[in-house]
Motif scaffolding. Structure first.
Motif, mmCIF file in Angstrom:
data_model
loop_
_atom_site.group_PDB
_atom_site.id
_atom_site.type_symbol
_atom_site.label_atom_id
_atom_site.label_comp_id
_atom_site.label_asym_id
_atom_site.label_seq_id
_atom_site.Cartn_x
_atom_site.Cartn_y
_atom_site.Cartn_z
ATOM 1 N N GLY A 168 0.797 -1.220 0.000
ATOM 2 C CA GLY A 168 0.000 0.000 0.000
ATOM 3 C C GLY A 168 0.826 1.264 0.000
ATOM 4 O O GLY A 168 0.312 2.351 0.242
ATOM 5 N N GLY A 169 2.131 1.152 -0.282
ATOM 6 C CA GLY A 169 2.983 2.341 -0.327
ATOM 7 C C GLY A 169 3.248 2.933 1.045
ATOM 8 O O GLY A 169 3.625 4.096 1.149
ATOM 9 N N ARG A 170 3.069 2.140 2.091
ATOM 10 C CA ARG A 170 3.325 2.611 3.459
ATOM 11 C C ARG A 170 4.429 1.775 4.074
ATOM 12 O O ARG A 170 4.446 0.555 3.935
ATOM 13 C CB ARG A 170 2.061 2.496 4.300
ATOM 14 C CG ARG A 170 1.007 3.504 3.874
ATOM 15 C CD ARG A 170 -0.330 3.226 4.548
ATOM 16 N NE ARG A 170 -1.349 4.206 4.275
ATOM 17 C CZ ARG A 170 -1.876 4.495 3.108
ATOM 18 N NH1 ARG A 170 -1.440 3.908 2.036
ATOM 19 N NH2 ARG A 170 -2.838 5.375 2.979
ATOM 20 N N ARG A 171 5.347 2.435 4.777
ATOM 21 C CA ARG A 171 6.467 1.725 5.391
ATOM 22 C C ARG A 171 5.986 0.770 6.479
ATOM 23 O O ARG A 171 5.177 1.133 7.316
ATOM 24 C CB ARG A 171 7.447 2.718 5.995
ATOM 25 C CG ARG A 171 8.201 3.484 4.959
ATOM 26 C CD ARG A 171 9.318 4.279 5.633
ATOM 27 N NE ARG A 171 9.896 5.222 4.721
ATOM 28 C CZ ARG A 171 10.929 4.939 3.922
ATOM 29 N NH1 ARG A 171 11.488 3.764 3.960
ATOM 30 N NH2 ARG A 171 11.404 5.862 3.120
ATOM 31 N N TRP A 172 6.501 -0.446 6.433
ATOM 32 C CA TRP A 172 6.232 -1.460 7.447
ATOM 33 C C TRP A 172 7.521 -1.721 8.202
ATOM 34 O O TRP A 172 8.618 -1.462 7.683
ATOM 35 C CB TRP A 172 5.736 -2.736 6.787
ATOM 36 C CG TRP A 172 4.299 -2.684 6.344
ATOM 37 C CD1 TRP A 172 3.654 -1.616 5.797
ATOM 38 C CD2 TRP A 172 3.348 -3.727 6.402
ATOM 39 N NE1 TRP A 172 2.359 -1.940 5.506
ATOM 40 C CE2 TRP A 172 2.149 -3.241 5.868
ATOM 41 C CE3 TRP A 172 3.398 -5.034 6.825
ATOM 42 C CZ2 TRP A 172 0.998 -4.004 5.771
ATOM 43 C CZ3 TRP A 172 2.253 -5.811 6.736
ATOM 44 C CH2 TRP A 172 1.066 -5.297 6.212
ATOM 45 N N PRO A 173 7.449 -2.268 9.410
ATOM 46 C CA PRO A 173 8.657 -2.570 10.182
ATOM 47 C C PRO A 173 9.577 -3.547 9.427
ATOM 48 O O PRO A 173 9.097 -4.452 8.736
ATOM 49 C CB PRO A 173 8.125 -3.217 11.463
ATOM 50 C CG PRO A 173 6.710 -2.735 11.572
ATOM 51 C CD PRO A 173 6.223 -2.572 10.160
ATOM 52 N N ALA A 174 10.877 -3.359 9.584
ATOM 53 C CA ALA A 174 11.867 -4.158 8.849
ATOM 54 C C ALA A 174 11.684 -5.658 9.086
ATOM 55 O O ALA A 174 11.761 -6.453 8.144
ATOM 56 C CB ALA A 174 13.280 -3.720 9.228
ATOM 57 N N GLY A 175 11.445 -6.069 10.328
ATOM 58 C CA GLY A 175 11.275 -7.497 10.621
ATOM 59 C C GLY A 175 10.069 -8.087 9.913
ATOM 60 O O GLY A 175 10.123 -9.213 9.397
ATOM 61 N N LEU A 176 8.969 -7.357 9.879
ATOM 62 C CA LEU A 176 7.765 -7.826 9.187
ATOM 63 C C LEU A 176 8.021 -7.916 7.681
ATOM 64 O O LEU A 176 7.636 -8.891 7.032
ATOM 65 C CB LEU A 176 6.587 -6.906 9.492
ATOM 66 C CG LEU A 176 5.246 -7.311 8.909
ATOM 67 C CD1 LEU A 176 4.862 -8.734 9.297
ATOM 68 C CD2 LEU A 176 4.163 -6.342 9.355
ATOM 69 N N ASN A 177 8.699 -6.917 7.126
ATOM 70 C CA ASN A 177 9.043 -6.960 5.698
ATOM 71 C C ASN A 177 9.906 -8.184 5.383
ATOM 72 O O ASN A 177 9.686 -8.860 4.371
ATOM 73 C CB ASN A 177 9.764 -5.687 5.267
ATOM 74 C CG ASN A 177 8.807 -4.552 4.957
ATOM 75 O OD1 ASN A 177 7.675 -4.762 4.566
ATOM 76 N ND2 ASN A 177 9.282 -3.330 5.132
ATOM 77 N N ARG A 178 10.887 -8.502 6.240
ATOM 78 C CA ARG A 178 11.745 -9.671 6.006
ATOM 79 C C ARG A 178 10.924 -10.972 6.029
ATOM 80 O O ARG A 178 11.128 -11.846 5.181
ATOM 81 C CB ARG A 178 12.867 -9.742 7.042
ATOM 82 C CG ARG A 178 14.035 -8.831 6.736
ATOM 83 C CD ARG A 178 15.231 -9.118 7.620
ATOM 84 N NE ARG A 178 14.932 -8.944 9.034
ATOM 85 C CZ ARG A 178 15.000 -7.783 9.686
ATOM 86 N NH1 ARG A 178 15.350 -6.688 9.049
ATOM 87 N NH2 ARG A 178 14.708 -7.720 10.971
ATOM 88 N N GLU A 194 13.706 -1.049 -1.056
ATOM 89 C CA GLU A 194 12.940 -2.281 -0.936
ATOM 90 C C GLU A 194 13.701 -3.435 -1.567
ATOM 91 O O GLU A 194 14.281 -3.287 -2.634
ATOM 92 C CB GLU A 194 11.582 -2.169 -1.635
ATOM 93 C CG GLU A 194 10.617 -1.264 -0.939
ATOM 94 C CD GLU A 194 9.257 -1.233 -1.593
ATOM 95 O OE1 GLU A 194 8.289 -0.967 -0.879
ATOM 96 O OE2 GLU A 194 9.137 -1.480 -2.810
ATOM 97 N N ALA A 195 13.648 -4.589 -0.896
ATOM 98 C CA ALA A 195 14.124 -5.824 -1.503
ATOM 99 C C ALA A 195 13.067 -6.272 -2.502
ATOM 100 O O ALA A 195 11.874 -6.032 -2.304
ATOM 101 C CB ALA A 195 14.338 -6.882 -0.431
ATOM 102 N N MET A 196 13.512 -6.896 -3.570
ATOM 103 C CA MET A 196 12.600 -7.348 -4.619
ATOM 104 C C MET A 196 13.068 -8.683 -5.147
ATOM 105 O O MET A 196 14.154 -9.156 -4.807
ATOM 106 C CB MET A 196 12.572 -6.345 -5.779
ATOM 107 C CG MET A 196 12.265 -4.932 -5.387
ATOM 108 S SD MET A 196 12.096 -3.883 -6.815
ATOM 109 C CE MET A 196 10.330 -3.871 -6.927
ATOM 110 N N PHE A 197 12.248 -9.257 -6.017
ATOM 111 C CA PHE A 197 12.624 -10.440 -6.770
ATOM 112 C C PHE A 197 12.426 -10.155 -8.249
ATOM 113 O O PHE A 197 11.483 -9.467 -8.624
ATOM 114 C CB PHE A 197 11.746 -11.637 -6.389
ATOM 115 C CG PHE A 197 11.918 -12.079 -4.973
ATOM 116 C CD1 PHE A 197 13.057 -12.762 -4.582
ATOM 117 C CD2 PHE A 197 10.942 -11.814 -4.036
ATOM 118 C CE1 PHE A 197 13.219 -13.171 -3.272
ATOM 119 C CE2 PHE A 197 11.090 -12.225 -2.725
ATOM 120 C CZ PHE A 197 12.240 -12.908 -2.342
#
Length: 100
Positions: free
Chosen positions: A12-22, A48-51
């Motif tokens: 949604g274009g909103r920053r999430w906590p790093a641990g949750l993103n991982r 952002e990490a991507m694939f």
């Protein structure tokens, strides 16, 4: 071969906590069709990490499932941004063209 860049980070274009993103990225990696490659994108302070994965219906569905508004498609004529949905709240809604 056609490919696309997708991520599970910051839906949604909103920053999430790093641990949750991982954790979200690890789940996406487990669900993606192979072969895929790790990638990164960023502009200024936004990273952002991507694939980089095959462009299939499954990968586009996964991008939607993980809350992404768009993917970057790679094809024989170059790269283009592909919006996945036109509805729902999103930080970039006003910048988004009407989806087909």
């Amino acid at each position: 071969m056609r490919g696309l860049f997708l991520t599970a980070e910051n839906p949604g274009g909103r920053r999430w906590p790093a641990g949750l993103n991982r954790r979200r990225m690890a789940l996406l990696a487990a669900l993606l069709p192979r072969p895929w490659l790790p990638a990164w994108s960023g502009l200024g302070g936004w990273r952002e990490a991507m694939f980089l994965a095959p462009d299939t219906r499954r990968t586009r569905r996964l991008a939607r499932r993980f809350g992404q508004a768009a993917v970057l498609l790679l094809g024989p004529r170059g790269a283009r941004l592909h919006w996945l949905a036109c509805s729902g709240p999103h930080k970039l809604a006003s910048a988004r063209p009407c989806c087909a």
